[in-house]
Design an enzyme around this catalytic site. Structure first.
Site, PDB file in Angstrom:
ATOM      1  CB  SER A   1     -16.054  21.714 -47.843  1.00 20.23           C
ATOM      2  OG  SER A   1     -17.428  21.646 -47.530  1.00 20.23           O
TER       3      SER A   1
ATOM      4  CG  HIS B   1     -16.642  25.331 -50.362  1.00 21.92           C
ATOM      5  ND1 HIS B   1     -16.804  26.005 -51.556  1.00 21.92           N
ATOM      6  CD2 HIS B   1     -17.549  24.313 -50.377  1.00 21.92           C
ATOM      7  CE1 HIS B   1     -17.765  25.423 -52.271  1.00 21.92           C
ATOM      8  NE2 HIS B   1     -18.236  24.395 -51.571  1.00 21.92           N
TER       9      HIS B   1
ATOM     10  CG  ASP C   1     -20.747  22.838 -49.332  1.00 24.79           C
ATOM     11  OD1 ASP C   1     -20.729  23.173 -50.525  1.00 24.79           O
ATOM     12  OD2 ASP C   1     -19.792  22.279 -48.761  1.00 24.79           O
TER      13      ASP C   1
ATOM     14  CG  MET D   1     -26.560  21.316 -49.042  1.00 25.13           C
ATOM     15  SD  MET D   1     -26.081  19.630 -48.622  1.00 25.13           S
ATOM     16  CE  MET D   1     -24.345  19.657 -49.029  1.00 25.13           C
TER      17      MET D   1
ATOM     18  CG  HIS E   1     -21.581  25.185 -53.510  1.00 24.48           C
ATOM     19  ND1 HIS E   1     -21.111  23.883 -53.472  1.00 24.48           N
ATOM     20  CD2 HIS E   1     -22.440  25.232 -54.578  1.00 24.48           C
ATOM     21  CE1 HIS E   1     -21.661  23.172 -54.448  1.00 24.48           C
ATOM     22  NE2 HIS E   1     -22.477  23.968 -55.129  1.00 24.48           N
TER      23      HIS E   1
ATOM     24  CG  MET F   1     -25.500  22.707 -53.615  1.00 26.73           C
ATOM     25  SD  MET F   1     -24.472  21.555 -52.678  1.00 26.73           S
ATOM     26  CE  MET F   1     -23.737  22.699 -51.532  1.00 26.73           C
TER      27      MET F   1
ATOM     28  CG  MET G   1     -21.412  20.377 -58.189  1.00 30.48           C
ATOM     29  SD  MET G   1     -20.706  20.747 -56.572  1.00 30.48           S
ATOM     30  CE  MET G   1     -20.617  19.130 -55.794  1.00 30.48           C
TER      31      MET G   1
ATOM     32  CG  PHE H   1     -25.085  13.402 -49.266  1.00 31.03           C
ATOM     33  CD1 PHE H   1     -25.693  13.402 -48.016  1.00 31.03           C
ATOM     34  CD2 PHE H   1     -25.869  13.245 -50.406  1.00 31.03           C
ATOM     35  CE1 PHE H   1     -27.075  13.240 -47.905  1.00 31.03           C
ATOM     36  CE2 PHE H   1     -27.251  13.086 -50.305  1.00 31.03           C
ATOM     37  CZ  PHE H   1     -27.852  13.076 -49.052  1.00 31.03           C
ATOM     38  N   GLY H   2     -21.007  15.204 -48.405  1.00 30.71           N
ATOM     39  CA  GLY H   2     -19.553  15.094 -48.411  1.00 30.71           C
ATOM     40  C   GLY H   2     -19.167  13.625 -48.498  1.00 30.71           C
ATOM     41  N   GLY H   3     -17.903  13.373 -48.713  1.00 36.29           N
ATOM     42  CA  GLY H   3     -17.367  12.021 -48.625  1.00 36.29           C
ATOM     43  C   GLY H   3     -17.685  11.088 -49.783  1.00 36.29           C
TER      44      GLY H   3
ATOM     45  CG  ASP I   1     -17.547  21.373 -53.966  1.00 29.71           C
ATOM     46  OD1 ASP I   1     -17.043  20.601 -53.125  1.00 29.71           O
ATOM     47  OD2 ASP I   1     -18.543  22.095 -53.728  1.00 29.71           O
TER      48      ASP I   1
ATOM     49  N   GLY J   1     -14.803  15.073 -53.589  1.00 27.96           N
ATOM     50  CA  GLY J   1     -13.846  13.977 -53.715  1.00 27.96           C
ATOM     51  C   GLY J   1     -12.425  14.407 -54.015  1.00 27.96           C
TER      52      GLY J   1
ATOM     53  N   GLY K   1     -13.445  18.671 -48.341  1.00 31.51           N
ATOM     54  CA  GLY K   1     -14.148  18.532 -47.070  1.00 31.51           C
ATOM     55  C   GLY K   1     -13.579  17.403 -46.239  1.00 31.51           C
ATOM     56  CB  SER K   2     -14.270  13.737 -46.259  1.00 26.52           C
ATOM     57  OG  SER K   2     -15.465  13.982 -46.881  1.00 26.52           O
TER      58      SER K   2
HETATM   59  C1  DX5 Z   1     -21.166  18.589 -51.772  1.00 27.30           C
HETATM   60  C2  DX5 Z   1     -20.515  19.893 -51.367  1.00 27.30           C
HETATM   61  C3  DX5 Z   1     -19.065  19.806 -51.148  1.00 27.30           C
HETATM   62  C4  DX5 Z   1     -18.642  18.855 -50.063  1.00 27.30           C
HETATM   63  C5  DX5 Z   1     -17.350  18.245 -50.515  1.00 27.30           C
HETATM   64  O1  DX5 Z   1     -22.456  18.817 -52.201  1.00 27.30           O
HETATM   65  O2  DX5 Z   1     -20.742  20.882 -52.354  1.00 27.30           O
HETATM   66  O3  DX5 Z   1     -18.488  21.095 -50.907  1.00 27.30           O
HETATM   67  O4  DX5 Z   1     -18.485  19.450 -48.805  1.00 27.30           O
HETATM   68  O5  DX5 Z   1     -17.023  17.238 -49.651  1.00 27.30           O
HETATM   69  P1  DX5 Z   1     -15.876  16.174 -49.954  1.00 27.30           P
HETATM   70  O6  DX5 Z   1     -14.603  16.939 -50.135  1.00 27.30           O
HETATM   71  O7  DX5 Z   1     -15.905  15.336 -48.721  1.00 27.30           O
HETATM   72  O8  DX5 Z   1     -16.288  15.437 -51.198  1.00 27.30           O
HETATM   73 ZN    ZN Z   2     -19.594  22.849 -52.136  1.00 25.31          ZN
END
Ligand code: DX5
Ligand code: ZN
Length: 221
Positions: A9, A34, A36, A38, A67, A69, A138, A144-146, A176, A178, A198-199
């Site tokens: 991501s 990927h 995102d 938003m 993706h 959102m 999800m 948010f990531g992380g 998607d 964690g 992502g993270s």
């Molecule tokens: C969150 C996003 C994810 C995000 C995942 O809303 O849809 O794609 O980037 O990030 P991690 O892998 O850090 O949870």
């Molecule tokens: Zn995503």
């Protein structure tokens, strides 16, 4: 044996070095980028929009897995097709006329995905499962990531797999939020086909190696 697909991501990339990070994904064993999007309405955060995706596409040959959102995604389906999205995923919770939205995505030559928030039940897909190409579950609350992985996800994957089998549908299961080498194998064993990370990838010392580690740990069905 089909190997689990890995979709890093780019939300967790270094936007000051976006070309470098896109090229890293390109040269890795990752399968998709990927992306995102938003809107600050459907989710409490704003990520990036069209000019950034255009910049990503300039350096990407692997499929763009977009993706959305955002509320009212129908307004931008044509734009995302023009930007080069291969897969366009909308949220179940953001679409009043989901069937119409799916048809519109497919009519623009893209694969159509539907994403479910952690609280949204798999059974709600019963009447759309044969029309779509991918379900994105999800495993954190979007925005948010992380964030930490929600354990209830495993049960949802199994329920989705049962629905897909029962309806004889041809649908990829994407997870998607964690995702790491800690849970990748368990997710694949439950039925996941695509893992977004992502993270875990971009905050690691060697992102390219981390993508390979994820791919190896995840294995395949
Ligand atoms: C969150 C996003 C994810 C995000 C995942 O809303 O849809 O794609 O980037 O990030 P991690 O892998 O850090 O949870
Ligand atoms: Zn995503």
């Amino acid at each position: 044996m089909t190997k689990t697909k890995i979709a890093p991501s780019l939300l967790a990339a270094d936007f000051g070095n976006l070309q470098r990070d896109v090229e890293m994904v390109e040269s890795s064993v990752a399968d998709w980028h990927h992306i995102d999007v938003m809107d600050g309405v459907f989710v409490p955060n704003i990520s990036y929009g069209m000019p950034v995706i255009k910049a990503i596409k300039k350096h990407a040959t692997k499929p763009l897995d977009v993706h959305l959102m955002i509320i009212d995604p129908d307004r931008y389906i044509e734009t995302f097709a023009e930007l080069g999205a291969s897969i366009l995923t909308v949220h179940y919770e953001a679409c009043t006329h989901l069937h119409r939205t799916i048809q519109a995505i497919k009519s623009k030559g893209m694969k159509a995905g539907v994403s479910l928030n952690p609280h949204t039940n798999i059974n709600l897909l019963e009447d759309i499962i044969n029309d779509i190409d991918l379900v994105l579950i999800m495993s954190v609350n979007p925005g948010f990531g992380g964030q930490s992985f929600i354990e209830n996800t495993y049960g949802k994957i199994k329920a989705l797999k049962e629905l897909i089998d029962r309806k004889n549908a041809s649908v990829l299961i994407e997870i998607d939020g964690g995702v790491s080498t800690e849970n990748a194998k368990k997710l694949t064993d439950a039925g996941a086909d695509v893992l977004v990370a992502g993270s875990f990838v971009f905050k690691s010392k060697n992102p390219k190696q981390t993508i390979l580690d994820l791919k190896l740990v995840a294995g395949g069905n």
